[in-house]
Design a protein around this motif. Structure first.
Motif, PDB file in Angstrom:
ATOM      1  N   ARG A  94      20.453  13.798  23.645  1.00 59.98           N
ATOM      2  CA  ARG A  94      20.046  13.054  22.446  1.00 59.98           C
ATOM      3  C   ARG A  94      19.931  11.556  22.744  1.00 59.98           C
ATOM      4  NH1 ARG A  94      23.285  13.044  16.621  1.00 59.98           N
ATOM      5  NH2 ARG A  94      21.832  11.662  15.524  1.00 59.98           N
ATOM      6  N   GLU A  95      20.877  11.014  23.500  1.00 59.71           N
ATOM      7  CA  GLU A  95      20.819   9.587  23.854  1.00 59.71           C
ATOM      8  C   GLU A  95      19.650   9.314  24.784  1.00 59.71           C
ATOM      9  OE1 GLU A  95      25.387   8.044  23.796  1.00 59.71           O
ATOM     10  OE2 GLU A  95      24.945   9.696  25.180  1.00 59.71           O
ATOM     11  N   PHE A  96      19.415  10.210  25.737  1.00 66.18           N
ATOM     12  CA  PHE A  96      18.276  10.058  26.637  1.00 66.18           C
ATOM     13  C   PHE A  96      16.955  10.061  25.870  1.00 66.18           C
ATOM     14  CE2 PHE A  96      19.774  11.490  31.157  1.00 66.18           C
ATOM     15  CZ  PHE A  96      20.356  10.250  31.328  1.00 66.18           C
ATOM     16  N   ARG A  97      16.860  10.885  24.828  1.00 67.10           N
ATOM     17  CA  ARG A  97      15.610  10.977  24.068  1.00 67.10           C
ATOM     18  C   ARG A  97      15.250   9.642  23.417  1.00 67.10           C
ATOM     19  NH1 ARG A  97      13.750  16.054  23.735  1.00 67.10           N
ATOM     20  NH2 ARG A  97      15.216  17.787  24.027  1.00 67.10           N
ATOM     21  N   GLN A  98      16.235   8.825  23.141  1.00 65.24           N
ATOM     22  CA  GLN A  98      15.983   7.529  22.527  1.00 65.24           C
ATOM     23  C   GLN A  98      15.502   6.488  23.528  1.00 65.24           C
ATOM     24  OE1 GLN A  98      16.069   6.685  19.199  1.00 65.24           O
ATOM     25  NE2 GLN A  98      16.282   8.896  18.918  1.00 65.24           N
ATOM     26  N   ILE A  99      16.030   6.524  24.744  1.00 71.62           N
ATOM     27  CA  ILE A  99      15.783   5.411  25.667  1.00 71.62           C
ATOM     28  C   ILE A  99      14.837   5.724  26.817  1.00 71.62           C
ATOM     29  CG2 ILE A  99      18.022   4.387  25.131  1.00 71.62           C
ATOM     30  CD1 ILE A  99      19.021   5.412  27.871  1.00 71.62           C
ATOM     31  N   LEU A 100      14.754   6.985  27.260  1.00 71.30           N
ATOM     32  CA  LEU A 100      13.953   7.302  28.449  1.00 71.30           C
ATOM     33  C   LEU A 100      12.538   7.721  28.053  1.00 71.30           C
ATOM     34  CD1 LEU A 100      16.476   9.256  30.705  1.00 71.30           C
ATOM     35  CD2 LEU A 100      15.680   6.894  30.966  1.00 71.30           C
ATOM     36  N   PRO A 101      11.518   7.027  28.556  1.00 71.80           N
ATOM     37  CA  PRO A 101      10.130   7.357  28.187  1.00 71.80           C
ATOM     38  C   PRO A 101       9.720   8.795  28.474  1.00 71.80           C
ATOM     39  CG  PRO A 101      10.214   5.175  29.170  1.00 71.80           C
ATOM     40  CD  PRO A 101      11.597   5.766  29.323  1.00 71.80           C
ATOM     41  N   ILE A 102      10.370   9.456  29.435  1.00 74.61           N
ATOM     42  CA  ILE A 102       9.972  10.830  29.738  1.00 74.61           C
ATOM     43  C   ILE A 102      10.214  11.746  28.539  1.00 74.61           C
ATOM     44  CG2 ILE A 102      12.174  11.667  30.702  1.00 74.61           C
ATOM     45  CD1 ILE A 102      10.254  12.873  32.973  1.00 74.61           C
ATOM     46  N   TYR A 103      11.092  11.354  27.623  1.00 72.30           N
ATOM     47  CA  TYR A 103      11.387  12.141  26.431  1.00 72.30           C
ATOM     48  C   TYR A 103      10.595  11.685  25.209  1.00 72.30           C
ATOM     49  CZ  TYR A 103      15.403  14.487  28.583  1.00 72.30           C
ATOM     50  OH  TYR A 103      16.213  15.260  29.370  1.00 72.30           O
ATOM     51  N   TRP A 104       9.860  10.597  25.326  1.00 75.64           N
ATOM     52  CA  TRP A 104       9.169  10.052  24.169  1.00 75.64           C
ATOM     53  C   TRP A 104       7.980  10.921  23.773  1.00 75.64           C
ATOM     54  CZ3 TRP A 104       8.783   4.038  25.188  1.00 75.64           C
ATOM     55  CH2 TRP A 104      10.071   3.510  25.246  1.00 75.64           C
ATOM     56  N   SER A 105       7.493  10.732  22.570  1.00 73.85           N
ATOM     57  CA  SER A 105       6.295  11.432  22.111  1.00 73.85           C
ATOM     58  C   SER A 105       5.079  10.950  22.905  1.00 73.85           C
ATOM     59  CB  SER A 105       6.068  11.155  20.629  1.00 73.85           C
ATOM     60  OG  SER A 105       5.737   9.778  20.427  1.00 73.85           O
ATOM     61  N   ASP A 106       4.015  11.750  22.889  1.00 79.16           N
ATOM     62  CA  ASP A 106       2.782  11.350  23.574  1.00 79.16           C
ATOM     63  C   ASP A 106       2.276  10.014  23.033  1.00 79.16           C
ATOM     64  OD1 ASP A 106       2.887  13.683  25.032  1.00 79.16           O
ATOM     65  OD2 ASP A 106       1.403  14.738  23.809  1.00 79.16           O
TER      66      ASP A 106
END
Length: 410
Positions: free
Chosen positions: A111-123
């Motif tokens: 969950r924390e990675f989804r906020q900060i790492l671009p690989i988890y970001w939306s298109d």
């Protein structure tokens, strides 16, 4: 001001001191809005060894549990060292008997990675990344896919009992854990030729030298000089680069990285990064004819055109100067510059600078639209939106500083 750390960090420090990690005069601390870091617990003198991670505590390709699959068979040659570390963590990190569980409990969550790492970001958010960060992201995605395919093929060849299937989301998470927490390790504790090296020592690449060092990942990055990291056959050391007072946060440098690299690889940017730079490839490459493209490629001057922070004003690299000369002045004058025979005349430099000003003005015209697109991101992407806005403002500032400095010279 540091906050009190959680029980998981206290447990990990206790585990670390019992498992080959010496901690001297420092401790992990939590900082509001920035996560974990390292503080001095007493006054420290320059040259003191603050942390020693023994080679036996380091996780690398040569570690017995990484060197081979759980069944005892060798890993596929298609699986990178990075991928092997990630596969090992994916197989073990949720196991209550995982030997590094105390360390694992301190890692950021998905969950924390989804906020900060671009690989988890939306298109949508990924499309708004700066060009250099987007290139790093594309490489990450390609490498993860190749590693996961190699792991999946291994799963198929192994029995379900000896090698359970690895969930892709979990693999991406552990791959990024390795990516954000790896250090370069030259297998100094092994003979020059060892079956546990990924290849002969003289043939080792940077990608072979991945290792994970428990506790050292607490040190936050600084763009300026920080504590010194040293290695020998006994492991990793962190040495104080100067005197520190008790309560001071201590940093280490991850390298001379630009903010685009820091964003794509680690999920943060620095407010004031002395090593910051931006790519100009997207401005220069479209202007090349096929003949110019091929000649620059043969001359090894194709791409990697950068504008870097400088003093007193931003500067372009030699590759950029070569490409701009080929675009603006006679070929024979470019050839003399490329061969190192002639740095060019002041008049030629003016022509090159004038062309560069035009490119930077072209870049400047897109910033308003870019920032509007960033502001339009959904509210649930608030942290990503703030990071993207901050980064594009930094890039715009660098572009304008370069443009104004060049105009003053013309």
């Amino acid at each position: 001001m540091a906050l009190e750390i959680g029980e998981e960090h206290t447990r990990f420090v206790s585990w670390a001191e019992k498992n080959g990690i010496t901690i001297n005069g420092v401790a992990p601390a939590k900082f509001p809005g920035r996560g974990m870091g390292i503080v001095a617990t007493r006054d420290i003198k320059a040259g003191e060894t603050l942390v020693h991670v023994h080679s036996k505590a380091i996780i690398s390709h040569a570690s017995p549990q990484i060197f081979k699959m759980p069944s005892g068979r060798m890993w596929s040659k298609d699986l990178s060292v990075h991928g092997r570390l990630a596969a090992y963590l994916a197989l073990r990190c949720n196991d209550e008997n995982f030997e590094y569980k105390a360390w694992r409990d301190t890692w950021p969550s998905i969950r924390e990675f989804r906020q900060i790492l671009p690989i988890y970001w939306s298109d949508e958010a990924q499309d708004l990344l700066p060009h250099a960060a987007k290139e790093i992201l594309t490489k990450q995605q390609r490498n993860i896919e190749a590693d996961f395919c190699a792991v999946s093929a291994t799963c198929i060849s192994e029995s379900e009992a000896s090698f359970p299937k690895i969930d892709k989301d979990l693999f991406i998470y552990t791959w990024m854990i390795v990516n954000t927490r790896c250090f370069y390790w030259d297998y100094l504790d092994l003979p020059k030729v060892s079956p546990r090296l990924p290849r002969m020592r003289k043939d080792l690449t940077a990608d072979d030298r991945y290792a994970m060092c428990p506790f050292m990942d607490y040190f936050n990055h600084t763009g300026d000089e920080g504590c010194v990291t040293e290695t020998n056959r006994d492991g990793y050391y962190v040495v104080a680069n100067q005197d520190y007072q008790a309560g001071t946060e201590l940093y280490a440098s991850y390298g001379t990285h630009t903010n685009d690299t820091l964003l794509a690889e680690y999920g943060f940017i620095l407010e004031d990064n002395p090593h910051d730079a931006i790519t100009l490839d997207h401005l220069i490459l479209p202007d090349l004819t096929f003949k110019q493209y091929e000649l620059l490629r043969m001359d090894k001057f194709l791409g990697n055109y950068t504008l870097s922070r400088g003093s007193p004003s931003p500067v372009t690299c030699h590759r950029t100067q070569a490409a701009l000369r080929y675009l603006t002045i006679p070929y024979r004058r470019y050839a003399a510059f490329e061969a190192g025979l002639d740095e060019g005349t002041p008049e030629e430099q003016q022509i090159v600078d004038r062309h560069l000003v035009g490119l930077l003005e072209q870049y400047d015209r897109v910033f308003k639209t870019l920032l509007e697109d960033v502001e339009a991101l959904e509210d649930k992407m608030g942290e990503q939106r703030a990071t993207l806005k901050k980064r594009w403002v930094q890039i715009r500032c660098l572009v304008n500083q370069a443009k104004w400095a060049l105009r003053d010279k013309l």
